[in-house]
Design an enzyme around this catalytic site. Structure first.
Site, short mmCIF file in Angstrom:
data_model
loop_
_atom_site.label_atom_id
_atom_site.label_comp_id
_atom_site.label_asym_id
_atom_site.label_seq_id
_atom_site.Cartn_x
_atom_site.Cartn_y
_atom_site.Cartn_z
N ALA A 126 6.79 -0.54 31.04
CA ALA A 126 6.36 -1.88 30.64
C ALA A 126 6.00 -3.00 31.81
O ALA A 126 5.65 -3.88 31.62
CB ALA A 126 7.44 -2.61 29.62
N ARG A 165 2.33 -5.02 42.56
CA ARG A 165 2.00 -4.61 43.84
C ARG A 165 0.60 -3.78 43.91
O ARG A 165 0.17 -3.25 45.01
CB ARG A 165 2.99 -4.00 44.59
N ARG A 187 -25.25 21.90 35.18
CA ARG A 187 -24.83 20.80 34.41
C ARG A 187 -24.49 21.43 33.02
O ARG A 187 -24.36 22.51 32.81
CB ARG A 187 -25.94 19.77 34.20
N LYS A 202 -29.46 22.92 33.30
CA LYS A 202 -29.00 22.30 32.42
C LYS A 202 -29.16 22.80 30.90
O LYS A 202 -30.23 23.08 30.86
CB LYS A 202 -29.18 20.82 32.20
N ALA A 210 -40.16 29.00 43.97
CA ALA A 210 -39.59 27.86 44.63
C ALA A 210 -40.34 26.43 43.80
O ALA A 210 -41.62 26.54 43.61
CB ALA A 210 -39.78 27.79 45.99
N SER A 264 -44.53 29.60 42.57
CA SER A 264 -43.97 28.32 43.09
C SER A 264 -44.68 27.34 42.53
O SER A 264 -46.22 27.32 42.37
CB SER A 264 -44.10 28.49 44.61
C1 UD1 Z 1 15.22 0.27 39.07
C2 UD1 Z 1 16.88 0.28 39.05
C3 UD1 Z 1 17.42 0.85 40.57
C4 UD1 Z 1 16.83 1.98 40.97
C5 UD1 Z 1 15.10 2.03 40.67
C6 UD1 Z 1 14.45 3.30 41.00
C7 UD1 Z 1 17.47 -1.37 37.38
C8 UD1 Z 1 18.18 -2.62 37.27
N1 UD1 Z 1 17.38 -0.91 38.60
O1 UD1 Z 1 14.89 -0.71 40.05
O2 UD1 Z 1 18.65 0.96 40.47
O3 UD1 Z 1 17.13 2.28 42.03
O4 UD1 Z 1 14.63 1.36 39.56
O5 UD1 Z 1 13.26 3.28 41.10
O6 UD1 Z 1 17.14 -0.56 36.46
N2 UD1 Z 1 10.37 -1.86 33.53
C9 UD1 Z 1 10.28 -2.13 32.04
N3 UD1 Z 1 10.72 -3.36 31.46
C10 UD1 Z 1 11.14 -3.99 32.01
C11 UD1 Z 1 11.46 -4.11 33.64
C12 UD1 Z 1 11.18 -2.69 34.25
O7 UD1 Z 1 9.80 -1.39 31.27
O8 UD1 Z 1 11.46 -5.41 31.70
C13 UD1 Z 1 10.18 -0.41 33.83
C14 UD1 Z 1 9.24 -0.62 34.88
O9 UD1 Z 1 7.85 -0.55 34.41
C15 UD1 Z 1 9.40 0.77 35.59
C16 UD1 Z 1 10.93 0.70 35.52
O10 UD1 Z 1 11.24 0.28 34.44
O11 UD1 Z 1 8.74 1.90 35.27
C17 UD1 Z 1 11.68 0.16 36.83
O12 UD1 Z 1 11.41 -1.32 36.87
P1 UD1 Z 1 11.35 -1.83 38.39
O13 UD1 Z 1 11.36 -3.21 38.00
O14 UD1 Z 1 10.56 -1.09 38.98
O15 UD1 Z 1 12.90 -1.34 38.66
P2 UD1 Z 1 13.38 -1.43 40.05
O16 UD1 Z 1 13.86 -2.94 40.58
O17 UD1 Z 1 12.76 -0.50 41.01
#
Ligand code: UD1
Ligand code: CA
Length: 453
Positions: A11, A16, A329, A347, A376, A401
């Site tokens: 989610a 970034r 193709r 093709k 050719a 050709s």
């Molecule tokens: C999380 C872990 C951390 C671990 C790291 C590994 C927690 C609190 N921390 O940190 O210990 O070292 O992953 O990469 O769990 N996501 C949701 N819903 C949300 C928030 C996040 O689905 O509300 C999903 C994100 O899409 C992602 C994953 O959970 O796939 C991790 O979320 P992210 O915010 O990247 O956690 P980190 O801060 O990296």
């Protein structure tokens, strides 16, 4: 694995990535990150797979929905613990495995180890030289796991811990429900942390086991474009190693890209900078020259594809020579011992055994017989501006050709077409047909001269 449910967290926004595309839909080896995780989860044969989606929700569902995968929406996104809570109503198995849509390289074998034993809580952890950014695994004097602390909440001493939480864990579903109910968001990020369940389990004196992945790179996550590129290189390098282990010769394992599945016979050799997309099958002894792009195609045994050729949804029989600079193709079907040379485009056409189209030609919507020679610069004019028409060229025909064959037209068996002809009518078998004006010489003709003043 019966009695196991898998939850994939997907989610997150992926701020970034600086992109309109939701993070889990960015591609690794040509497919969405999330699709790789779903595939891996599927190999464990769990009772169900639940994807928690949020950002770009509908797109994520559309691109990644496959039979047997359920989707639940998390809105707003209040943290990883909150994300797992959204999936809880769908979970029915005794144990639940948590995976991440942006951690696509994790192997089935590592996950089998994580889920192997019936521990009530088992974490996938790894020691890193540079643990910054990750949650740290805090252990007691007896080395037992006490809790996980997020980087943003960690003290200087905790930040020095090198064992990190990969996020992936396997827990008893009943315990998971209870623990998640007890979590709050009193932390630096005001989020409900999934990782808080570890402290709760420890407080209940429940033993917390840890497992390590086969390789540390398996747990790398994607947060930015440079991490995505790094993961792509790891994936490609590992695929190249597997090909070489099975006997394929690669000029340089760092310069091949496989975006799908590459199936190779014995003694296949591939030169540098080739890209393979979808399912590609190369028969025994096939050689692929440098800089070829081959998509969803089959190349038969003993064939050579010379550099800079582009082949898409085509099939080619045995002992053929394609390229350099050929373009096959969709719907190009070459039989055996066929040559398609430089700047030849084919093709939706069949080319029967032993025929040669060696230079600068276009063959579209045609059936080319056996042992035909297409000179050719021959163009098959298959399109009248509105409709496409077919051309049939009989066995043993010789097309001079720079001819144009205006479809629909049938060139008889053994016909010879004089060079530079525009053929609009069917030609009789075994005869010479020429359509150009006769060559004449005007004797005594003088070039014009510049008029004076
Ligand atoms: C999380 C872990 C951390 C671990 C790291 C590994 C927690 C609190 N921390 O940190 O210990 O070292 O992953 O990469 O769990 N996501 C949701 N819903 C949300 C928030 C996040 O689905 O509300 C999903 C994100 O899409 C992602 C994953 O959970 O796939 C991790 O979320 P992210 O915010 O990247 O956690 P980190 O801060 O990296
Ligand atoms: Ca992360």
């Amino acid at each position: 694995m019966p009695n196991l449910d898998v939850v994939i967290l997907a989610a997150g926004k992926g701020t970034r990535m600086h992109s309109e595309t939701p993070k889990v839909l960015h591609t690794l080896a040509g497919r969405p990150l999330l699709a790789h995780v779903i595939d891996t989860a599927r190999e464990l044969q769990p009772a169900r797979i639940v994807v928690v989606y949020g950002h770009g929700g509908e797109q994520v569902r559309e691109r990644c929905s496959t039979p047997g995968v359920e989707f639940v929406r998390q809105a707003p996104q209040l943290g990883t613990g909150h994300a797992v809570q959204q999936a809880l109503p769908l979970l029915k198995s005794d144990r639940t495995l948590i995976l991440y849509g942006d951690v696509p390289l994790v192997s089935v074998s590592s996950l089998r180890r994580l889920t192997a034993r019936q521990a009530r809580l088992r974490l996938l952890t790894v020691e890193l030289d540079h643990p910054a950014g990750y949650g740290r695994v805090v252990r007691g004097r007896d080395r037992s796991v006490r809790r996980i602390v997020e980087e943003k909440d960690a003290s200087a001493r905790e930040k020095a811990i090198r064992e990190i939480n990969t996020g992936m864990l396997c827990a008893s579903t009943a315990d998971l429900r209870r623990w998640l109910d007890a979590t709050d968001n009193r932390n630096a990020q005001r989020e409900y942390y999934l990782t808080d369940i570890v402290g709760l389990a420890a407080a209940e004196k429940i033993p917390i086991a840890t497992a390590a992945p086969d390789a540390a790179w398996e747990v790398l996550g994607v947060n930015s474009k440079d991490q995505l590129a790094r993961i792509e290189r790891i994936y490609q390098w590992e695929y190249a190693q597997a090909l070489m282990r099975s006997g394929v010769s690669l000029a340089d394992p760092a310069r091949i890209d496989i975006r799908g599945k590459l199936v190779c016979g014995r003694d296949v050799a591939i030169d540098v900078n080739c890209v393979f997309e979808g399912r590609v099958v190369l028969g025994d002894r096939v050689r692929i020259g440098a800089n070829c792009v081959i998509r969803e195609s089959e190349i038969g045994a003993g064939s050579e594809v010379l550099p800079f050729s582009h082949i898409e949804q085509a099939t080619s029989g045995t002992d053929n020579r394609i390229g350099p600079y050929s373009r096959l193709r969709p719907g190009a079907r070459l039989a055996d011992r066929v040559h398609a040379g430089n700047f030849v485009e084919i093709k939706a056409s069949t080319v029967a055994e032993g025929s040669k189209i060696n230079h600068l030609s276009y063959v579209g919507d045609a059936s080319v017989g056996r042992n035909v020679n297409i000179g050719a610069g021959t163009i098959i004019c298959n399109y009248d501006g509105v409709n496409k028409h077919r051309t049939v060229i009989g066995d043993d025909a010789f097309i001079g050709s720079d001819s144009q064959l205006v479809a629909p037209v049938t060139i008889g068996r053994g016909t010879t077409i004089g060079a530079g002809s525009t053929i609009t009518k069917d030609t009789p078998p075994g005869e010479l047909t020429v359509s150009r004006a006769k060559q004449v010489t005007i004797t005594g003709w003088k070039r014009p001269t510049k008029k004076q003043g």
